[in-house]
Design a protein around this motif. Structure first.
Motif, PDB file in Angstrom:
ATOM      1  N   ALA A  57       9.825   6.106   1.907  1.00  0.00           N
ATOM      2  CA  ALA A  57      10.516   4.838   1.683  1.00  0.00           C
ATOM      3  C   ALA A  57       9.554   3.847   1.021  1.00  0.00           C
ATOM      4  CB  ALA A  57      11.032   4.269   3.009  1.00  0.00           C
ATOM      5  N   PRO A  58      10.057   2.941   0.171  1.00  0.00           N
ATOM      6  CA  PRO A  58       9.169   2.022  -0.550  1.00  0.00           C
ATOM      7  C   PRO A  58       8.344   1.141   0.385  1.00  0.00           C
ATOM      8  CG  PRO A  58      11.378   2.005  -1.499  1.00  0.00           C
ATOM      9  CD  PRO A  58      11.468   2.781  -0.226  1.00  0.00           C
ATOM     10  N   LEU A  59       7.087   0.958   0.011  1.00  0.00           N
ATOM     11  CA  LEU A  59       6.194   0.064   0.747  1.00  0.00           C
ATOM     12  C   LEU A  59       6.505  -1.375   0.363  1.00  0.00           C
ATOM     13  CD1 LEU A  59       3.534  -0.259   2.512  1.00  0.00           C
ATOM     14  CD2 LEU A  59       2.327  -0.312   0.320  1.00  0.00           C
ATOM     15  N   PRO A  60       6.842  -2.236   1.312  1.00  0.00           N
ATOM     16  CA  PRO A  60       7.137  -3.634   0.953  1.00  0.00           C
ATOM     17  C   PRO A  60       5.876  -4.343   0.468  1.00  0.00           C
ATOM     18  CG  PRO A  60       7.115  -3.345   3.339  1.00  0.00           C
ATOM     19  CD  PRO A  60       7.006  -1.978   2.744  1.00  0.00           C
ATOM     20  N   PRO A  61       5.954  -5.066  -0.650  1.00  0.00           N
ATOM     21  CA  PRO A  61       4.765  -5.787  -1.128  1.00  0.00           C
ATOM     22  C   PRO A  61       4.203  -6.763  -0.108  1.00  0.00           C
ATOM     23  CG  PRO A  61       6.449  -5.689  -2.836  1.00  0.00           C
ATOM     24  CD  PRO A  61       7.084  -5.164  -1.576  1.00  0.00           C
ATOM     25  N   LEU A 103       6.901   3.590  -9.257  1.00  0.00           N
ATOM     26  CA  LEU A 103       7.531   4.791  -9.796  1.00  0.00           C
ATOM     27  C   LEU A 103       8.537   5.322  -8.775  1.00  0.00           C
ATOM     28  CD1 LEU A 103       4.368   6.658 -11.162  1.00  0.00           C
ATOM     29  CD2 LEU A 103       5.911   5.160 -12.440  1.00  0.00           C
ATOM     30  N   GLY A 104       9.429   6.167  -9.230  1.00  0.00           N
ATOM     31  CA  GLY A 104      10.378   6.810  -8.319  1.00  0.00           C
ATOM     32  C   GLY A 104      11.583   5.972  -7.996  1.00  0.00           C
ATOM     33  N   GLY A 105      11.913   5.026  -8.876  1.00  0.00           N
ATOM     34  CA  GLY A 105      13.092   4.209  -8.615  1.00  0.00           C
ATOM     35  C   GLY A 105      14.376   5.006  -8.604  1.00  0.00           C
ATOM     36  N   GLU A 106      14.390   6.153  -9.303  1.00  0.00           N
ATOM     37  CA  GLU A 106      15.586   6.997  -9.351  1.00  0.00           C
ATOM     38  C   GLU A 106      15.547   8.123  -8.328  1.00  0.00           C
ATOM     39  OE1 GLU A 106      18.092   6.163 -11.212  1.00  0.00           O
ATOM     40  OE2 GLU A 106      16.957   4.462 -12.026  1.00  0.00           O
ATOM     41  N   CYS A 107      14.541   8.136  -7.482  1.00  0.00           N
ATOM     42  CA  CYS A 107      14.421   9.204  -6.489  1.00  0.00           C
ATOM     43  C   CYS A 107      15.488   9.059  -5.412  1.00  0.00           C
ATOM     44  CB  CYS A 107      13.037   9.174  -5.825  1.00  0.00           C
ATOM     45  SG  CYS A 107      11.685   9.667  -6.921  1.00  0.00           S
ATOM     46  N   GLY A 108      15.957  10.182  -4.923  1.00  0.00           N
ATOM     47  CA  GLY A 108      16.888  10.152  -3.818  1.00  0.00           C
ATOM     48  C   GLY A 108      16.221   9.646  -2.549  1.00  0.00           C
ATOM     49  N   ALA A 109      16.991   8.989  -1.707  1.00  0.00           N
ATOM     50  CA  ALA A 109      16.433   8.368  -0.507  1.00  0.00           C
ATOM     51  C   ALA A 109      16.239   9.341   0.637  1.00  0.00           C
ATOM     52  CB  ALA A 109      17.341   7.220  -0.053  1.00  0.00           C
ATOM     53  N   GLN A 158       4.705   4.430  -1.486  1.00  0.00           N
ATOM     54  CA  GLN A 158       5.468   4.835  -0.310  1.00  0.00           C
ATOM     55  C   GLN A 158       4.832   4.304   0.972  1.00  0.00           C
ATOM     56  OE1 GLN A 158       4.097   7.444   1.767  1.00  0.00           O
ATOM     57  NE2 GLN A 158       2.366   8.056   0.531  1.00  0.00           N
ATOM     58  N   ARG A 159       5.636   4.221   2.007  1.00  0.00           N
ATOM     59  CA  ARG A 159       5.219   3.576   3.255  1.00  0.00           C
ATOM     60  C   ARG A 159       4.091   4.308   3.966  1.00  0.00           C
ATOM     61  NH1 ARG A 159       9.595   0.038   6.272  1.00  0.00           N
ATOM     62  NH2 ARG A 159      10.896  -0.553   4.502  1.00  0.00           N
ATOM     63  N   GLY A 160       3.889   5.561   3.606  1.00  0.00           N
ATOM     64  CA  GLY A 160       2.805   6.306   4.236  1.00  0.00           C
ATOM     65  C   GLY A 160       1.438   5.970   3.680  1.00  0.00           C
ATOM     66  N   SER A 161       1.349   5.045   2.734  1.00  0.00           N
ATOM     67  CA  SER A 161       0.056   4.663   2.164  1.00  0.00           C
ATOM     68  C   SER A 161      -0.822   4.020   3.231  1.00  0.00           C
ATOM     69  CB  SER A 161       0.258   3.688   1.007  1.00  0.00           C
ATOM     70  OG  SER A 161       1.074   4.252  -0.003  1.00  0.00           O
ATOM     71  N   ASP A 162      -2.090   4.395   3.227  1.00  0.00           N
ATOM     72  CA  ASP A 162      -3.048   3.889   4.208  1.00  0.00           C
ATOM     73  C   ASP A 162      -3.699   2.626   3.659  1.00  0.00           C
ATOM     74  OD1 ASP A 162      -4.838   3.495   6.213  1.00  0.00           O
ATOM     75  OD2 ASP A 162      -5.986   5.330   5.899  1.00  0.00           O
ATOM     76  N   LEU A 163      -3.595   1.517   4.408  1.00  0.00           N
ATOM     77  CA  LEU A 163      -4.191   0.239   4.010  1.00  0.00           C
ATOM     78  C   LEU A 163      -5.338  -0.165   4.925  1.00  0.00           C
ATOM     79  CD1 LEU A 163      -0.930  -1.810   3.258  1.00  0.00           C
ATOM     80  CD2 LEU A 163      -2.326  -0.499   1.660  1.00  0.00           C
ATOM     81  N   THR A 164      -5.830   0.765   5.739  1.00  0.00           N
ATOM     82  CA  THR A 164      -6.857   0.441   6.733  1.00  0.00           C
ATOM     83  C   THR A 164      -8.119  -0.121   6.100  1.00  0.00           C
ATOM     84  OG1 THR A 164      -6.001   2.256   8.088  1.00  0.00           O
ATOM     85  CG2 THR A 164      -8.147   1.351   8.694  1.00  0.00           C
ATOM     86  N   ALA A 165      -8.498   0.377   4.929  1.00  0.00           N
ATOM     87  CA  ALA A 165      -9.752  -0.055   4.301  1.00  0.00           C
ATOM     88  C   ALA A 165      -9.760  -1.541   3.969  1.00  0.00           C
ATOM     89  CB  ALA A 165     -10.013   0.770   3.040  1.00  0.00           C
ATOM     90  N   LEU A 166      -8.584  -2.175   3.867  1.00  0.00           N
ATOM     91  CA  LEU A 166      -8.520  -3.595   3.519  1.00  0.00           C
ATOM     92  C   LEU A 166      -8.731  -4.503   4.718  1.00  0.00           C
ATOM     93  CD1 LEU A 166      -5.459  -3.532   1.087  1.00  0.00           C
ATOM     94  CD2 LEU A 166      -7.877  -3.710   0.483  1.00  0.00           C
ATOM     95  N   GLN A 167      -8.739  -3.941   5.919  1.00  0.00           N
ATOM     96  CA  GLN A 167      -8.940  -4.763   7.109  1.00  0.00           C
ATOM     97  C   GLN A 167     -10.349  -5.340   7.115  1.00  0.00           C
ATOM     98  OE1 GLN A 167      -8.018  -2.422  10.571  1.00  0.00           O
ATOM     99  NE2 GLN A 167      -5.857  -2.203  10.045  1.00  0.00           N
ATOM    100  N   GLY A 168     -10.435  -6.650   7.270  1.00  0.00           N
ATOM    101  CA  GLY A 168     -11.729  -7.313   7.295  1.00  0.00           C
ATOM    102  C   GLY A 168     -12.335  -7.542   5.927  1.00  0.00           C
ATOM    103  N   TYR A 169     -11.626  -7.143   4.857  1.00  0.00           N
ATOM    104  CA  TYR A 169     -12.160  -7.325   3.511  1.00  0.00           C
ATOM    105  C   TYR A 169     -11.588  -8.611   2.914  1.00  0.00           C
ATOM    106  CZ  TYR A 169     -13.092  -6.452  -1.458  1.00  0.00           C
ATOM    107  OH  TYR A 169     -13.516  -6.557  -2.755  1.00  0.00           O
ATOM    108  N   THR A 170     -12.455  -9.441   2.363  1.00  0.00           N
ATOM    109  CA  THR A 170     -12.027 -10.683   1.723  1.00  0.00           C
ATOM    110  C   THR A 170     -11.738 -10.409   0.259  1.00  0.00           C
ATOM    111  OG1 THR A 170     -13.403 -11.982   3.241  1.00  0.00           O
ATOM    112  CG2 THR A 170     -12.641 -13.070   1.229  1.00  0.00           C
TER     113      THR A 170
END
Length: 704
Positions: free
Chosen positions: A628-632, A233-239, A209-221
């Protein structure tokens, strides 16, 4: 071998140029005057060498250089290495991450999890190295690579199913970035000593989901050898999902309403929701009537802050609920109603309150009333028997006053003793119950400043921030020299630059006495006009009263700072939302076990009543409501190398486009063109040296 841009191979036709240069012989166009040719016999030029190549080796060097340059621009790559790491039979290293955050509590997500894990485990080869971990805000390894290797291959599927059979999501947020970083580093460490580790893959089983935190990847190679496969998961979940969270509002104390924020998901199919107080109904899950609910209009992808009235001002409820969406895991906001605090301050000193040269003049502006507190300042003669939160002493107390102040401090009270003169400062020792010690006036030539400030103390800790830690603008014209030898437990919070104590805390049984070695009236110092004086005095009041003026709210999983809740009294027990009372380890300053939403009550003893406890509402992270789904593309933008099947742009592209992108990635990793360019340069240098040597040799022969 294949080529990414094969048209550049047409440049190899330029290899014919050196051949033409070798074979073409042109007669001179001009004529050269000569004295006389009558005595010479005509001799036509010999044409036997016109089509003969003079130096085959030189020609080959030049042709080879042209071919290498053409091949380099064509960007060659070897297809064999593209699938070398994924051929059937190779051993793979796979790190499985399973999402157990709050958003995974949705029923539709939990229904898909067992089947997704079964399909995943069916793909594993018995020889693969497998590690499994769950994650929310933290990563918890369930089965390590070492443990997996010790399990019999025939039983590994059974062991994995048993370990993950009772898996239940928690209430914490989703730190996907930290989970991916941990998995990548674990894979890298595990395969460091492997000569041919094969596939290194992180498999993420999550609702993404879009609320996932990606901060730890900043500056990481991201490691080049590690790829990430997404199992959504959750493809059948209501929007439609709306979240509810309280808004910190310092004006809310004593008011009849509360402000909350309602957030609607970007793909929601509804715009209208209801807010209601579930404790006002017979059942907690009972839906409200239209009269008892507040309708809120929130467009998809937006949020609104609304104010909701308490149903009862005398006994405000502790939670507010939302209805109208398809997922209820984030539909409750836990609240605490902060009543307006009644503050009593007693001033023991002389001087009228309207004289700007006296310290009494500055007390009323310092401790003004606010929406969260009502302050009453009384002179000693006007005070009654009700215990105050603070007593300020600027004169030498009488005998009966000394006894009253001692009793007040023994019961947990706080006294601020200001050394206005050397004679008056000597009464401090009588007040503390020690032998009298003479106090002298310091000899100050111009002014002195503060130094050795103890930012570790709760009163001065807020000034430890570099933005507020500059005390150089505070000047003292006069101060008293205090002898602290009679006070073994005295703590010096600040010193003058000459070394004498400036601010001291002296424990007195259950209470304490703060001592200022200089006054704040204009004759002594600039304290009264110093920008940090009002915050400092209010921090002293909060420290003594044990109650902060800060709105207390927390999020599941975040630490709760106990020193800020009760600066003076140590908190020894906590009552969880389930009603369980747990003792805290001695010296605990941070509570980190808020693992579910609700009201946590911190107490100074196990039997404290609700009125004597400090209530802290703990709510779900607002980011978890962004389902809402997190875009890859967000992961790729953070540097994560996604596997081929996890890239959404590949699904709608033609097979030819997919092949081109794969070839481009493969060529970009191999970079064979660098070696071809280097070889061409070396050959051209060799050709230049050889041509120069042959030319010099021919010239020498013709001269001879």
């Amino acid at each position: 071998m294949s080529f990414l841009t094969p048209l550049y191979l047409l440049g190899a036709l330029a290899v014919s140029l050196p051949i033409l240069f070798h074979m073409i012989r042109r007669t001179p166009r001009g004529r050269m005057p000569f004295s006389s040719t009558m005595f010479l016999d005509p001799a036509p030029p010999r044409i036997t060498r016109r089509s003969r190549i003079e130096n085959w080796f030189l020609l080959l060097l030049r042709a080879l250089a042209v071919c290498l340059l053409a091949a380099a621009f064509a960007r060659p790559f070897l297809r064999e290495t593209e699938g070398a790491d994924v051929e059937e039979g190779d051993v793979a290293w796979r790190y499985v991450l399973i999402d157990t955050s709050a958003s995974a509590r949705r029923e539709c997500v939990q229904n898909e999890l067992p089947e997704a894990l079964d399909e995943l485990f069916d793909e594993f080869d018995p020889r693969d190295h497998i590690a499994v971990a769950t994650f929310d805000q933290a990563v918890r390894e369930r089965i390590s690579f070492e443990q997996s290797a010790a399990i019999d291959a025939a039983r590994r599927r059974e062991v994995l199913a048993s370990e993950l059979g009772g898996l239940e999501p928690k209430w914490r947020g989703t730190d996907l970035g930290r989970a991916l970083l941990t998995a990548a580093e674990t894979l890298t460490d595990a395969t460091t000593n492997e000569t041919a580790p094969g596939v290194q893959e992180v498999i993420v089983v999550s609702d993404l989901q879009r609320g996932s935190d990606l901060t730890a990847l900043q500056g990481y190679t991201w490691p080049e050898t590690v790829t990430v496969r997404l199992v959504p998961l959750g493809g059948e979940c209501g929007a439609t999902n709306a979240g509810l969270a309280p808004v910190a509002d310092p004006r809310a104390a004593g008011e009849e309403s509360i402000r909350v924020r309602v957030t609607n998901s970007a793909e929601s199919e509804r715009e209208t929701f209801r807010l209601y107080w579930p404790d006002e109904f017979a059942g907690a899950d009972e839906q409200p009537t239209s009269d008892a609910a507040v309708e809120v209009y929130v467009p998809p992808g937006q949020s609104r802050v609304v104010r909701v009235k308490y149903p009862s001002a005398d006994h405000p409820p502790q939670r507010l609920a939302l209805s109208g969406d398809e997922h209820d895991f984030d539909n409750t906001a836990w609240l605490t109603h902060v009543s307006r605090q009644q503050i009593r301050i007693v001033y023991l000193g002389s001087g009228p309150a309207d004289d700007p040269q006296q310290m009494r003049f500055f007390v009323d502006p310092i401790y003004s009333s606010t929406p969260r507190r009502e302050v009453e300042i009384l002179d000693w003669t006007d005070a009654d028997d009700a215990p105050p939160q603070l007593v300020i002493v600027t004169d030498a107390p009488a005998v009966d006053q000394v006894e009253a102040l001692r009793s007040y401090m023994q019961q947990g009270g706080t006294v601020l003793f200001v050394a206005r003169t050397a004679e008056q400062a000597a009464s401090m020792y009588e007040l503390a119950g020690t032998s009298p010690v003479p106090v002298t006036e310091a000899d100050v030539a111009d002014y002195v400043m503060l130094t050795e400030i103890d930012f570790g103390h709760s009163v001065l800790a807020p000034f430890g921030d570099p933005r507020y830690s500059d005390f150089t603008k505070l000047h003292f014209w006069k101060h008293r020299i205090l002898d602290l030898q009679p006070f073994e437990e005295a703590r010096v919070l600040a010193r003058f630059e000459t070394g004498e104590p400036a601010i001291v805390e002296i424990p007195m049984d259950r209470g304490r006495m703060f001592v200022f070695a200089s006054g704040w009236h204009p004759e002594d110092s600039q304290l009264a006009v110093w920008s940090k004086f009002v915050p400092l005095m209010n921090l002293l009041l909060e420290y003594g009263s044990g109650r902060s003026d800060v709105v207390r709210q927390s999020v599941v999983g975040e630490p709760i700072l106990l020193d800020e809740l009760s600066p003076a009294r140590p908190l020894t027990h906590v009552r969880t939302p389930e009603g369980t009372v747990t003792s805290l380890p001695e010296g605990t300053t941070r509570f980190t076990s808020s693992d579910r939403p609700g009201i946590y009550r911190f107490q100074a003893d196990a039997d404290a009543s609700a009125e004597r406890s400090i209530a802290v509402p703990v709510n779900l992270s607002p980011a978890e409501s962004r389902t809402a789904p997190l875009p890859p593309e967000a992961l790729e933008g953070a540097g994560v190398a996604l596997s081929e099947e996890s890239r959404p742009e590949r699904a709608g592209e033609s097979e030819e486009r997919q092949r081109q992108l794969q070839n481009s990635e493969l060529e970009g990793r191999q970079k064979m063109w660098r070696w071809l360019i280097t070889a061409a340069i070396v050959i051209l240098l060799l050709e230049t040296l050889l041509a120069g040597w042959l030319t010099g040799r021919r010239t020498t022969g013709e001269t001879n």
